[in-house]
Design a protein around this motif. Sequence first.
Motif, PDB file in Angstrom:
ATOM      1  N   PHE A  45       0.825  -1.212   0.000  1.00  0.00           N
ATOM      2  CA  PHE A  45       0.000   0.000   0.000  1.00  0.00           C
ATOM      3  C   PHE A  45       0.854   1.255   0.000  1.00  0.00           C
ATOM      4  O   PHE A  45       0.565   2.216  -0.725  1.00  0.00           O
ATOM      5  CB  PHE A  45      -0.942   0.005   1.204  1.00  0.00           C
ATOM      6  CG  PHE A  45      -1.986   1.084   1.127  1.00  0.00           C
ATOM      7  CD1 PHE A  45      -3.200   0.841   0.529  1.00  0.00           C
ATOM      8  CD2 PHE A  45      -1.741   2.354   1.651  1.00  0.00           C
ATOM      9  CE1 PHE A  45      -4.167   1.835   0.442  1.00  0.00           C
ATOM     10  CE2 PHE A  45      -2.692   3.354   1.563  1.00  0.00           C
ATOM     11  CZ  PHE A  45      -3.913   3.098   0.956  1.00  0.00           C
ATOM     12  N   GLU A  46       1.901   1.268   0.801  1.00  0.00           N
ATOM     13  CA  GLU A  46       2.768   2.451   0.837  1.00  0.00           C
ATOM     14  C   GLU A  46       3.366   2.743  -0.527  1.00  0.00           C
ATOM     15  O   GLU A  46       3.428   3.900  -0.956  1.00  0.00           O
ATOM     16  CB  GLU A  46       3.883   2.247   1.862  1.00  0.00           C
ATOM     17  CG  GLU A  46       3.426   2.281   3.306  1.00  0.00           C
ATOM     18  CD  GLU A  46       4.591   2.144   4.260  1.00  0.00           C
ATOM     19  OE1 GLU A  46       5.188   3.185   4.612  1.00  0.00           O
ATOM     20  OE2 GLU A  46       4.917   1.002   4.641  1.00  0.00           O
ATOM     21  N   ALA A  47       3.800   1.701  -1.227  1.00  0.00           N
ATOM     22  CA  ALA A  47       4.384   1.895  -2.560  1.00  0.00           C
ATOM     23  C   ALA A  47       3.337   2.402  -3.539  1.00  0.00           C
ATOM     24  O   ALA A  47       3.622   3.284  -4.372  1.00  0.00           O
ATOM     25  CB  ALA A  47       4.991   0.587  -3.054  1.00  0.00           C
ATOM     26  N   LEU A  48       2.115   1.861  -3.478  1.00  0.00           N
ATOM     27  CA  LEU A  48       1.048   2.328  -4.357  1.00  0.00           C
ATOM     28  C   LEU A  48       0.745   3.799  -4.101  1.00  0.00           C
ATOM     29  O   LEU A  48       0.564   4.585  -5.050  1.00  0.00           O
ATOM     30  CB  LEU A  48      -0.209   1.488  -4.139  1.00  0.00           C
ATOM     31  CG  LEU A  48      -0.167   0.037  -4.623  1.00  0.00           C
ATOM     32  CD1 LEU A  48      -1.423  -0.698  -4.156  1.00  0.00           C
ATOM     33  CD2 LEU A  48      -0.055  -0.031  -6.138  1.00  0.00           C
ATOM     34  N   LEU A  49       0.691   4.179  -2.835  1.00  0.00           N
ATOM     35  CA  LEU A  49       0.408   5.567  -2.487  1.00  0.00           C
ATOM     36  C   LEU A  49       1.502   6.496  -3.009  1.00  0.00           C
ATOM     37  O   LEU A  49       1.216   7.556  -3.581  1.00  0.00           O
ATOM     38  CB  LEU A  49       0.262   5.692  -0.971  1.00  0.00           C
ATOM     39  CG  LEU A  49      -0.046   7.085  -0.414  1.00  0.00           C
ATOM     40  CD1 LEU A  49      -1.346   7.618  -0.992  1.00  0.00           C
ATOM     41  CD2 LEU A  49      -0.111   7.041   1.118  1.00  0.00           C
TER      42      LEU A  49
END
Length: 422
Positions: A45-49
């Motif tokens: 999720f952090e990478a997608l954000l």
Amino acid sequence: MGINIFVIGLDEENQRVLERLPWAGSYEFHGLLTPEELQHGDIDFEALLKTAQHELDAFDGDVGAIASYWDFPAATLVPILCARYDLPSVSLEAVLKCEHKYWSRLEQRKVIDELPGFGIVDLDGERPSPPAGVGFPMWLKPAKSFSSELVFKAENEAEFADAVAEIRDGVGRVGEPFGYVLDQVQLPPEIADVGGAACLAEEALHGVRAAVEGYVYRGEVIVYGALDSVNYPDSSSFLRHQYPSQLGEEPVRRMWDVAERVMRQLGFDNGTFSIEFFCDPESGQVALLEINPRHSQSHAELFEFVDGVANHEIMVRLGLGQDPGRRATKGRYQIAGKWYLRRFSDGVVTRVPTPAEVAAVEERVDGTQITIVPEAGQRLSDLPEQDSYSFELAQLFIAAHTEHEMAEKYQACVDALPFEFE
């Protein structure tokens, strides 16, 4: 140039739907992250954000709106990104209250009685057992999952144990990144204790499946459509979704009433929603199954066929901070369905209908749009986002003037679509 609208998980089919909106010429639609990035494999999720924010920061122009019609992680990315770019959106907490199935049930219980018995299964226990007060038959499901992945029906203790083992092995793929997002809000103790990678048990509901679609704008809950979900005989797998609902006036009215009470309780505002129910056509009683904090892109063509405008219109207007206003009701057909051609056993696909064969069927059978799901050489069990009991071969949008005519069109299409397996 029109106003720039970024759609998380935009694909070609939905791009075409958006570009058919009556006023689409006033807007430029841009994809933000791909469906594959959002749904396949491990979810960071952090990478997608960070990727989404980098794309928005690098964009040469103003960002007018950010929206999506997908569940997690897209549905939670929308409020986070909108807050960072000062754009209208539903709150992250309200989205999470919908998406976390246990949290959602606790909130629903405060305002409605139309609920099954439910509770959390301790996946860390040596021999997990059903929660107190939840009897067989029951459904076991992750607190957060994609579609019907890792959703199992258990009729007895043996099936319960098998389902728990499957869920325990796979719940982390979505549950762990979902837990990261839960940490971004102030959680009540009962949700903080179970986290995102939890397993929910619910007593089986009975009746026919149905759903309502709606939105909330400045605190006013609007329900604009009711749909039926019809299963294959003796199966929990969908045969079709159809709009408008063919149920009577009483169950539809009750679904609307439940939707309004629940969405107010959740603090849901400035966003679209879809709520699924089980209905008893004879008594008119309804029981809420689950809440989705987005409208259904699977229903877009259905609304387009019947009303003349896809439900994507409401998503876009809310993303721009506008009142969606009254819905159009002037489509070419009286009823439309999204049908699923399925196979209920595994196998390798050795032949699928060719594009020419599909085009010939669409030309011959009026009011149809057909998408073939697998490719030749693919094993069905390798297909992503399938339910626990079947595999999709094709999705067919079919519009007609009566339910009977629509069913006849579906059968004509199926008879003309050649698949082969080994």
